[in-house]
Design an enzyme around this catalytic site. Structure first.
Site, PDB file in Angstrom:
ATOM      1  CD  GLU A 115      13.425   2.144  10.656  1.00 49.98           C
ATOM      2  OE1 GLU A 115      13.704   3.281  11.084  1.00 49.98           O
ATOM      3  OE2 GLU A 115      13.899   1.106  11.142  1.00 49.98           O
TER       4      GLU A 115
ATOM      5  CB  CYS B  72      13.166   9.800   7.635  1.00 52.24           C
ATOM      6  SG  CYS B  72      14.181   8.779   6.564  1.00 52.24           S
TER       7      CYS B  72
ATOM      8  N   GLY C 115       6.733   5.765   7.905  1.00 55.13           N
ATOM      9  CA  GLY C 115       5.911   6.972   7.821  1.00 55.13           C
ATOM     10  C   GLY C 115       6.026   7.815   9.069  1.00 55.13           C
TER      11      GLY C 115
ATOM     12  CE  LYS D  36      -2.318   3.353   2.468  1.00 57.12           C
ATOM     13  NZ  LYS D  36      -1.864   4.230   1.401  1.00 57.12           N
TER      14      LYS D  36
ATOM     15  N   GLY E 104       2.439   5.711  13.062  1.00 51.99           N
ATOM     16  CA  GLY E 104       3.043   4.549  13.724  1.00 51.99           C
ATOM     17  C   GLY E 104       2.351   4.221  15.032  1.00 51.99           C
TER      18      GLY E 104
ATOM     19  CD  GLU F 108       9.628  14.023  10.434  1.00 54.42           C
ATOM     20  OE1 GLU F 108       8.470  13.604  10.561  1.00 54.42           O
ATOM     21  OE2 GLU F 108      10.537  13.347   9.917  1.00 54.42           O
TER      22      GLU F 108
HETATM   23  P1  NAD Z   1       2.295   8.983   6.765  1.00 57.22           P
HETATM   24  O1  NAD Z   1       2.490   8.374   8.101  1.00 57.22           O
HETATM   25  O2  NAD Z   1       1.293  10.051   6.628  1.00 57.22           O
HETATM   26  O3  NAD Z   1       1.925   7.867   5.685  1.00 57.22           O
HETATM   27  C1  NAD Z   1       2.739   6.722   5.479  1.00 57.22           C
HETATM   28  C2  NAD Z   1       1.865   5.586   4.960  1.00 57.22           C
HETATM   29  O4  NAD Z   1       0.980   5.177   6.000  1.00 57.22           O
HETATM   30  C3  NAD Z   1       0.986   5.991   3.783  1.00 57.22           C
HETATM   31  O5  NAD Z   1       0.922   4.947   2.857  1.00 57.22           O
HETATM   32  C4  NAD Z   1      -0.347   6.226   4.447  1.00 57.22           C
HETATM   33  O6  NAD Z   1      -1.447   6.119   3.576  1.00 57.22           O
HETATM   34  C5  NAD Z   1      -0.345   5.127   5.488  1.00 57.22           C
HETATM   35  N1  NAD Z   1      -1.294   5.309   6.597  1.00 57.22           N
HETATM   36  C6  NAD Z   1      -1.834   6.456   7.058  1.00 57.22           C
HETATM   37  N2  NAD Z   1      -2.666   6.203   8.100  1.00 57.22           N
HETATM   38  C7  NAD Z   1      -2.635   4.867   8.302  1.00 57.22           C
HETATM   39  C8  NAD Z   1      -3.267   3.991   9.239  1.00 57.22           C
HETATM   40  N3  NAD Z   1      -4.084   4.446  10.164  1.00 57.22           N
HETATM   41  N4  NAD Z   1      -3.018   2.665   9.155  1.00 57.22           N
HETATM   42  C9  NAD Z   1      -2.151   2.180   8.226  1.00 57.22           C
HETATM   43  N5  NAD Z   1      -1.531   2.968   7.305  1.00 57.22           N
HETATM   44  C10 NAD Z   1      -1.764   4.291   7.349  1.00 57.22           C
HETATM   45  O7  NAD Z   1       3.743   9.511   6.311  1.00 57.22           O
HETATM   46  P2  NAD Z   1       4.126  10.282   4.970  1.00 57.22           P
HETATM   47  O8  NAD Z   1       3.645  11.684   5.056  1.00 57.22           O
HETATM   48  O9  NAD Z   1       3.758   9.483   3.779  1.00 57.22           O
HETATM   49  O10 NAD Z   1       5.712  10.250   5.061  1.00 57.22           O
HETATM   50  C11 NAD Z   1       6.449  11.164   5.789  1.00 57.22           C
HETATM   51  C12 NAD Z   1       6.881  10.590   7.125  1.00 57.22           C
HETATM   52  O11 NAD Z   1       7.592   9.375   6.911  1.00 57.22           O
HETATM   53  C13 NAD Z   1       7.841  11.506   7.844  1.00 57.22           C
HETATM   54  O12 NAD Z   1       7.577  11.495   9.222  1.00 57.22           O
HETATM   55  C14 NAD Z   1       9.203  10.880   7.542  1.00 57.22           C
HETATM   56  O13 NAD Z   1      10.204  11.203   8.455  1.00 57.22           O
HETATM   57  C15 NAD Z   1       8.852   9.423   7.582  1.00 57.22           C
HETATM   58  N6  NAD Z   1       9.829   8.627   6.858  1.00 57.22           N
HETATM   59  C16 NAD Z   1      10.629   7.784   7.593  1.00 57.22           C
HETATM   60  C17 NAD Z   1      11.615   7.033   6.940  1.00 57.22           C
HETATM   61  C18 NAD Z   1      12.493   6.091   7.708  1.00 57.22           C
HETATM   62  O14 NAD Z   1      13.019   5.160   7.110  1.00 57.22           O
HETATM   63  N7  NAD Z   1      12.680   6.271   9.007  1.00 57.22           N
HETATM   64  C19 NAD Z   1      11.776   7.140   5.559  1.00 57.22           C
HETATM   65  C20 NAD Z   1      10.933   8.010   4.861  1.00 57.22           C
HETATM   66  C21 NAD Z   1       9.967   8.737   5.522  1.00 57.22           C
END
Ligand code: NAD
Length: 492
Positions: A251, A285, A230, A177, A235, A382
């Site tokens: 992550e 990130c 994300g 997804k 998380g 962040e």
């Molecule tokens: P997000 O948490 O908004 O979304 C990430 C994914 O989770 C998307 O596919 C989203 O649709 C899904 N999602 C949202 N709500 C959910 C739920 N309730 N249950 C299951 N899935 C759900 O994050 P984003 O805006 O896409 O990405 C940015 C974030 O990701 C930043 O905080 C960034 O630091 C982090 N990030 C971390 C790493 C790492 O490896 N540590 C790498 C890249 C990005």
């Protein structure tokens, strides 16, 4: 990438519409008058179909010898290589990062598939001794089953590739997804997997919202592991939803510091801060959203940083003169704008930037704040935009204390030429990654990648660590003594 294109879900080897019959649209973040296409608004029923397909496919895929799986994965790498430029251009139009970085994103994916393909000829277990005579002890790696991979938009080909490559080589099947902001990159990646010969049902793609598709993928009883990357708030929700019986790898974001000591090579440190703070418009990130500078060189370094920051050019990532592309969407731009105001209200000093330019995309001027302290939100939160915050340190201990004074712990960096300071930083920085004399950015796929504290769940991505997440290490004893031997009892 025709503007009117309708992109589908990929379930059980077929490209199909969502059960919801609904689609959503997206525009180019560098030009919001340019539509990118329509995408399936997947729902729970689509997830159920995809998980069922993955469950059936698992029975055959788990029996494909890992070196054979590796051959298919290697073809994925080759196809990505052949299509690297086209994929990079699609990525830049879809999520905004500048073309050179988009090429890097695809390259990271290529590296991941090559690494995973090679692992097909290793997947080591261990052999060891037994405390009893004529008894053999070892571990073997077995696949888990169906894995849910939930990915963000900022590395739209690399991060799905990290997860899929390692999950597949270990013999699992997957439902992916992707972020709703980057469905095209996900579709293009899956098209390549299909072409490379990944059997039907082994990988499935369901686009749609996190609330419905994501939640279902996390809660689904047939799913054996969830790998999520994300935001930490997402998380948090996932951790509550996952329940027992599944592995959960997460992550998340961070507030990564670069420490610049008084003995550092300041030009080198400046290059590192510019790259760390403003690469991918600060939407990594591992972005260097804090700079902790020794008081003896603070004024000088600030002047150098402001001079370089003012020269950075905003624009479409497809224009090779552009240094900083747009943010991914309007909500991201609004969030960063809010933090620019918060920073000023909290009493931080704005050195440069701080404005939203009047352009037809979601741009933000690269911004440097200084005189920030632990109690400020721009020090703690962040922001995920081209904004960095300087704080002053009196000593190495003080710098490390400031670096650790956040809830996050992904990446950190120190610029110094003093070996003692380097070693103390490695020991005392509470981060999953520490760089010495280079920026907070620079992961390589053959090493573990991940954070501590709220940045990670303990299972790291890539390198040898990923194999531990995506496989079950079974312990095996073979007793060839021909009699009952009781461990801990029949030991003489
Ligand atoms: P997000 O948490 O908004 O979304 C990430 C994914 O989770 C998307 O596919 C989203 O649709 C899904 N999602 C949202 N709500 C959910 C739920 N309730 N249950 C299951 N899935 C759900 O994050 P984003 O805006 O896409 O990405 C940015 C974030 O990701 C930043 O905080 C960034 O630091 C982090 N990030 C971390 C790493 C790492 O490896 N540590 C790498 C890249 C990005």
């Amino acid at each position: 990438m025709p503007k009117s294109a309708i992109y589908k879900l990929y379930i059980d080897g077929r490209w199909i519409s969502s059960e919801s019959r609904e689609t959503y649209s997206r525009v180019n973040p560098a030009n919001y008058n340019e539509p990118l296409g329509r995408f399936q608004q997947g729902n729970e029923k689509d997830v159920d179909k995809a998980v069922d397909a993955a469950e059936i496919a698992f029975e055959k895929w788990r029996d494909v010898p890992p070196p054979k799986r590796g051959e298919i994965l290697f073809r994925v790498a080759q196809l990505l290589k052949e299509n690297k430029e086209e994929l990079a251009r699609i990525m830049t139009r879809e999520m905004g990062k500048v073309l050179t970085e988009a090429r890097g994103d695809v390259q990271e994916a290529i590296d991941a598939w090559i690494l995973a393909a090679g692992e097909g000829r290793r997947l080591f277990g261990r052999t060891t001794t037994s405390e009893l005579r004529d008894k053999f002890a070892m571990t073997v790696r077995l696949p888990l089953g169906v894995v849910s991979c939930i990915t963000p938009w900022n590395f739209p080909i690399a991060i799905p590739s990290w997860k899929l490559s390692m999950a597949l080589i270990c013999g699992n099947t997957v439902v992916l997804k992707p972020s709703s902001d980057t469905p095209i990159c996900a579709v293009k990646l899956i098209e390549i997997l299909e072409k490379a010969g990944v059997p039907k049902g082994v990988v499935n793609l369901v686009t749609g919202s996190g609330g419905s598709v994501g939640t279902r993928l996390v809660k689904h009883k047939k799913v054996r592991a969830v790998s999520f990357t994300g935001h930490k708030d997402t998380g948090d929700v996932i951790m509550k939803n996952v329940g027992v019986g599944k592995k959960l790898g997460m992550e998340m974001g961070s507030k990564n510091p670069i420490i610049v000591m008084d003995d550092a090579d300041l030009k080198l440190a400046l290059d590192g801060v510019i790259w760390g703070a403003f690469g991918t418009s600060g939407q990594r990130c591992t972005a260097a959203s804090r700079v902790i500078v020794h008081k003896k060189i603070k004024q000088k370094f600030e002047r150098m940083l402001v001079e370089r920051t003012n020269k950075l050019r905003l624009g479409s990532g497809l224009d090779l003169k552009t240094d900083i592309g747009p943010l991914v969407n309007k909500a991201a731009q609004d969030k960063v704008a809010k933090y620019l105001e918060i920073g000023k209200q909290e009493g931080a000093k704005l050195c440069c930037g701080g404005k939203i330019p009047k352009l037809k995309g979601w741009f933000v001027q690269p911004t440097v704040f200084t005189d920030t302290s632990k109690d400020m939100k721009i020090f703690q939160d962040e922001i995920f935009g081209p904004v960095t915050a300087i704080s002053e340190a009196n000593s190495l201990d003080h710098a490390i204390d400031l670096a650790n004074a956040v809830e996050y712990g992904l990446s950190s960096s120190i610029y110094t030429n003093d070996i003692r300071r380097m070693m103390l930083a490695i020991k005392n920085l509470e981060y999953g990654i520490t760089y010495i004399n280079t920026s907070t950015i620079g992961a390589e796929v053959h090493l573990p990648f991940g954070g501590t504290k709220v940045s990670g769940s303990g299972w790291k991505e890539m390198g040898w660590s990923a194999l531990d997440f995506y496989s079950d290490e079974k312990t095996v004893f073979v007793d060839y003594s021909g009699k009952l031997q009781r461990a801990q009892i029949d030991i003489d």
